[in-house]
Design a protein around this motif. Structure first.
Motif, PDB file in Angstrom:
ATOM      1  N   ASN A  13       0.870  -1.155  -0.149  1.00 35.95           N
ATOM      2  CA  ASN A  13      -0.139  -0.078  -0.135  1.00 35.95           C
ATOM      3  C   ASN A  13       0.968   1.428   0.114  1.00 35.95           C
ATOM      4  O   ASN A  13       2.073   0.983   0.159  1.00 35.95           O
ATOM      5  CB  ASN A  13      -0.932   0.022   1.269  1.00 35.95           C
ATOM      6  N   GLU A  14       0.285   2.282  -0.225  1.00 31.00           N
ATOM      7  CA  GLU A  14       1.213   3.606  -0.485  1.00 31.00           C
ATOM      8  C   GLU A  14       1.933   3.954   0.990  1.00 31.00           C
ATOM      9  O   GLU A  14       3.072   4.618   0.815  1.00 31.00           O
ATOM     10  CB  GLU A  14       0.281   4.862  -0.945  1.00 31.00           C
ATOM     11  N   ASP A  15       1.448   3.755   1.815  1.00 32.97           N
ATOM     12  CA  ASP A  15       2.081   4.086   3.296  1.00 32.97           C
ATOM     13  C   ASP A  15       3.259   3.270   3.531  1.00 32.97           C
ATOM     14  O   ASP A  15       4.052   3.515   4.174  1.00 32.97           O
ATOM     15  CB  ASP A  15       1.131   3.821   4.374  1.00 32.97           C
ATOM     16  N   ILE A  16       3.447   1.943   3.204  1.00 30.40           N
ATOM     17  CA  ILE A  16       4.498   1.198   3.300  1.00 30.40           C
ATOM     18  C   ILE A  16       5.405   0.875   1.979  1.00 30.40           C
ATOM     19  O   ILE A  16       6.396   0.209   2.052  1.00 30.40           O
ATOM     20  CB  ILE A  16       4.328  -0.134   3.841  1.00 30.40           C
ATOM     21  N   ALA A  17       5.095   1.973   0.884  1.00 28.22           N
ATOM     22  CA  ALA A  17       5.912   1.855  -0.158  1.00 28.22           C
ATOM     23  C   ALA A  17       7.301   2.266   0.059  1.00 28.22           C
ATOM     24  O   ALA A  17       7.558   3.017   1.001  1.00 28.22           O
ATOM     25  CB  ALA A  17       4.995   2.626  -1.390  1.00 28.22           C
ATOM     26  N   ALA A  80      21.492   3.303   8.491  1.00 23.88           N
ATOM     27  CA  ALA A  80      22.254   3.458   7.139  1.00 23.88           C
ATOM     28  C   ALA A  80      21.547   2.599   6.391  1.00 23.88           C
ATOM     29  O   ALA A  80      21.271   2.883   5.162  1.00 23.88           O
ATOM     30  CB  ALA A  80      23.863   3.344   7.130  1.00 23.88           C
ATOM     31  N   ALA A  81      21.206   1.336   6.582  1.00 19.25           N
ATOM     32  CA  ALA A  81      20.425   0.299   6.052  1.00 19.25           C
ATOM     33  C   ALA A  81      19.174   0.844   5.443  1.00 19.25           C
ATOM     34  O   ALA A  81      18.705   0.687   4.609  1.00 19.25           O
ATOM     35  CB  ALA A  81      20.493  -0.977   6.878  1.00 19.25           C
ATOM     36  N   GLY A  82      18.484   1.369   6.307  1.00 17.49           N
ATOM     37  CA  GLY A  82      17.145   1.825   6.456  1.00 17.49           C
ATOM     38  C   GLY A  82      17.054   2.931   5.272  1.00 17.49           C
ATOM     39  O   GLY A  82      16.078   2.771   4.423  1.00 17.49           O
ATOM     40  N   GLN A  83      17.984   3.903   5.475  1.00 14.00           N
ATOM     41  CA  GLN A  83      18.022   4.978   4.545  1.00 14.00           C
ATOM     42  C   GLN A  83      18.277   4.596   2.972  1.00 14.00           C
ATOM     43  O   GLN A  83      17.578   4.902   2.028  1.00 14.00           O
ATOM     44  CB  GLN A  83      19.174   6.017   4.931  1.00 14.00           C
ATOM     45  N   LYS A  84      19.298   3.423   2.855  1.00 17.48           N
ATOM     46  CA  LYS A  84      19.473   2.991   1.457  1.00 17.48           C
ATOM     47  C   LYS A  84      18.259   2.427   0.892  1.00 17.48           C
ATOM     48  O   LYS A  84      17.928   2.362  -0.189  1.00 17.48           O
ATOM     49  CB  LYS A  84      20.835   2.057   1.596  1.00 17.48           C
ATOM     50  N   VAL A  85      17.710   1.189   1.828  1.00 18.31           N
ATOM     51  CA  VAL A  85      16.813   0.530   1.086  1.00 18.31           C
ATOM     52  C   VAL A  85      15.414   1.448   1.174  1.00 18.31           C
ATOM     53  O   VAL A  85      14.728   1.455   0.248  1.00 18.31           O
ATOM     54  CB  VAL A  85      16.409  -0.543   1.960  1.00 18.31           C
ATOM     55  N   GLY A  86      15.134   2.289   2.007  1.00 14.86           N
ATOM     56  CA  GLY A  86      14.034   3.090   1.835  1.00 14.86           C
ATOM     57  C   GLY A  86      12.625   2.678   2.092  1.00 14.86           C
ATOM     58  O   GLY A  86      11.489   3.245   1.611  1.00 14.86           O
ATOM     59  N   VAL A  87      12.628   1.807   3.011  1.00 12.90           N
ATOM     60  CA  VAL A  87      11.475   1.137   3.454  1.00 12.90           C
ATOM     61  C   VAL A  87      11.247   1.137   4.770  1.00 12.90           C
ATOM     62  O   VAL A  87      12.099   1.032   5.587  1.00 12.90           O
ATOM     63  CB  VAL A  87      11.254  -0.384   2.757  1.00 12.90           C
TER      64      VAL A  87
END
Length: 490
Positions: A13-17, A80-87
């Motif tokens: 869904n758009e919120d977890i995109a 850093a992992a979260g920022q790179k993957v972006g989810v």
């Protein structure tokens, strides 16, 4: 982030995109995020509570500082992992646990967050009620009658704060960012006011060697100091795990590291030291260290100072509650059924559950807090170890973001029926060990080390179980080029 995802998938869904544009959570916002995370009644109580380990004031400060450095290192990795993957975190967990298996860590994190969301809301409402009674003594009559364990004034204060927090979350992550920027700094007003007031009553003198008891644990003071370090890290075990919920909205990894430096190494250390100073000053005033700052606030004879302090405490508590205990389960519940549960709906579910558990009863029952919430919380370490080892050591940071939303049985994160059994086995191994360390009397010497035990065993067991995958995903040597221009395998 230009990533084409299967929007018709039941996992989307758009919120977890994935993040679709440059993030707005810059270094200052993450700095304020950490201020909101630390600056609370719970943060003060955790810091001052270290004194029961039998260590002195200066050793408490050392334990807090070293613990903060460890949190800083792990937060850099996860951030850093979260920022790179972006989810958000529940989607990030699909990498290691599978597209359906990710609901296991997500729901475990949600249980802890919902319980503490209710408790923190109750504590903030108690501070507001204290202020109302102090300013309007006639309101004391509303504190006597009780319905389900809470007075009329208690219900009024609780429901107002409960609704106010839901209103912020309903407006989305940008409203959360703005509240965090504001709330994170306000508690310093209360802490400075409290420090000045109690230091003045203590005649501006402290005994840094004060300790309530001598540690009788095996290993004595050294083991007690290690315990202080890892109690500090465990306190932020949940937020470290779902840090990607926020760093995915950062423009780059540099902003993440910079925000962590300011928020943890600068602000976190300062808050910890000020908490210890207040505790040591309270010893001279009350005869022992006061772990509940509301007790000291209630003794303030200046209504103006009390007004400023309690309003600051209430705002800060609402801030920490939203960023640590509201955003996470909202995403976690949305991940469970993305086609039916949005981020807003997940927030409503969180708020309703936090009301139904009657947090004032939960908070007054140490057994429930320690065994239920603490028991589920013991899984935060194993989950962190598994997700970090999978991302950095097994996959070497290579992730197919679009496949995280695919329910294709041949997808890389579908594993077996959507569950990665290796991650689940690692969680069971490490989780059982962490719980045993925390609650088995014969292992009481390890009680304060359940978090590092969980991180280590979770990460190591997952690494060993993925030997074949690590070999398959390892970078292959570049082919050698012969004179004719053709390449041959090296």
């Amino acid at each position: 982030m230009a990533t084409t995802v299967p929007q018709n998938s039941k996992l989307y869904n758009e919120d977890i995109a994935p993040r679709s544009e440059a993030g707005h959570w810059k270094a200052w916002d993450l700095f304020a995020w950490w201020m909101s995370a630390w600056h609370s009644l719970g943060g003060y109580a955790m810091a001052v509570g270290l004194i029961v380990l039998g260590i002195s004031g200066w050793q408490m400060a050392v334990g807090l500082i070293v613990g903060l450095v460890i949190i800083y290192l792990f937060s850099n990795l996860m951030g850093a992992a979260g920022q790179k993957v972006g989810v958000p975190f529940p989607v990030f967990a699909r990498i290691s646990f599978g597209v359906y298996g990710a609901n296991i860590p997500a729901i475990l994190r949600a249980i802890v967050a919902v319980a503490w969301y209710g408790i923190q809301t109750y504590l903030a409402s108690a501070a507001v009620m204290l202020l109302i009674v102090k300013v309007f003594p006639s309101a004391k009559g509303m504190t006597t009658a009780s319905f389900l364990g809470l007075s009329g004034l208690g219900w009024l204060c609780f429901l107002v704060l409960w609704a106010a927090q839901l209103a912020v979350l309903w407006r989305g992550m940008e409203a959360v960012r703005k509240l965090s920027d504001f709330a994170g700094t306000t508690i310093w007003v209360a802490m400075i006011a409290l420090a000045v007031w109690v230091l003045n009553r203590a005649h501006w003198s402290l005994n840094w060697n004060y300790r309530e008891a001598v540690s009788n644990a095996p290993g004595g003071t050294f083991v007690a100091l290690l315990g202080a370090i890892f109690i500090t890290t465990a306190y932020m075990g949940g937020p470290m795990l779902n840090f990607a919920d926020f760093t995915r909205l950062a423009p780059n990894a540099r902003d993440v590291r910079r925000g962590n430096q300011l928020g943890l190494l600068l602000n976190g250390v300062a808050f910890g030291v000020v908490s210890v100073v207040i505790a040591l000053a309270s010893v001279k005033v009350y005869g022992k260290a006061v772990t509940d700052p509301l007790q000291m606030l209630a003794d303030m004879d200046s209504v103006a100072m009390l007004l400023v302090a309690i309003i600051s405490v209430a705002i800060a508590t609402v801030g920490i509650n939203i960023i640590l205990n509201f955003v996470s389960p909202a995403y976690d519940f949305a991940n469970a059924a993305p086609k039916y549960i949005s981020f807003r709906t997940g927030g409503v579910i969180t708020a309703v559950l936090a009301l139904l558990v009657m947090p004032w009863k939960l908070y007054s029952n140490p057994i429930a807090v320690n065994y239920f919430i603490g028991g589920v919380g013991a899984t935060m370490g194993p989950l962190l170890g598994i997700t970090l080892v999978d991302y950095y050591l097994v996959r070497r940071g290579v992730v197919d973001v679009a496949a995280l939303y695919s329910d294709d049985p041949n997808g890389p994160y579908f594993y077996r029926k959507g569950f990665n059994r290796k991650a689940i086995v690692s969680l069971v191994i490490a989780g059982v060990a962490a719980l045993a360390a925390a609650y088995v009397p014969a292992l009481s010497v390890l009680a304060h080390f359940s978090w590092p035990i969980g991180v280590l065993l979770g990460g190591v067991s997952y690494y060993l179980l993925n030997g074949a995958e690590r070999a398959a995903l390892a970078p292959r040597p570049a082919p050698a080029v012969v004179a004719s221009g053709e390449s041959v395998a090296s």
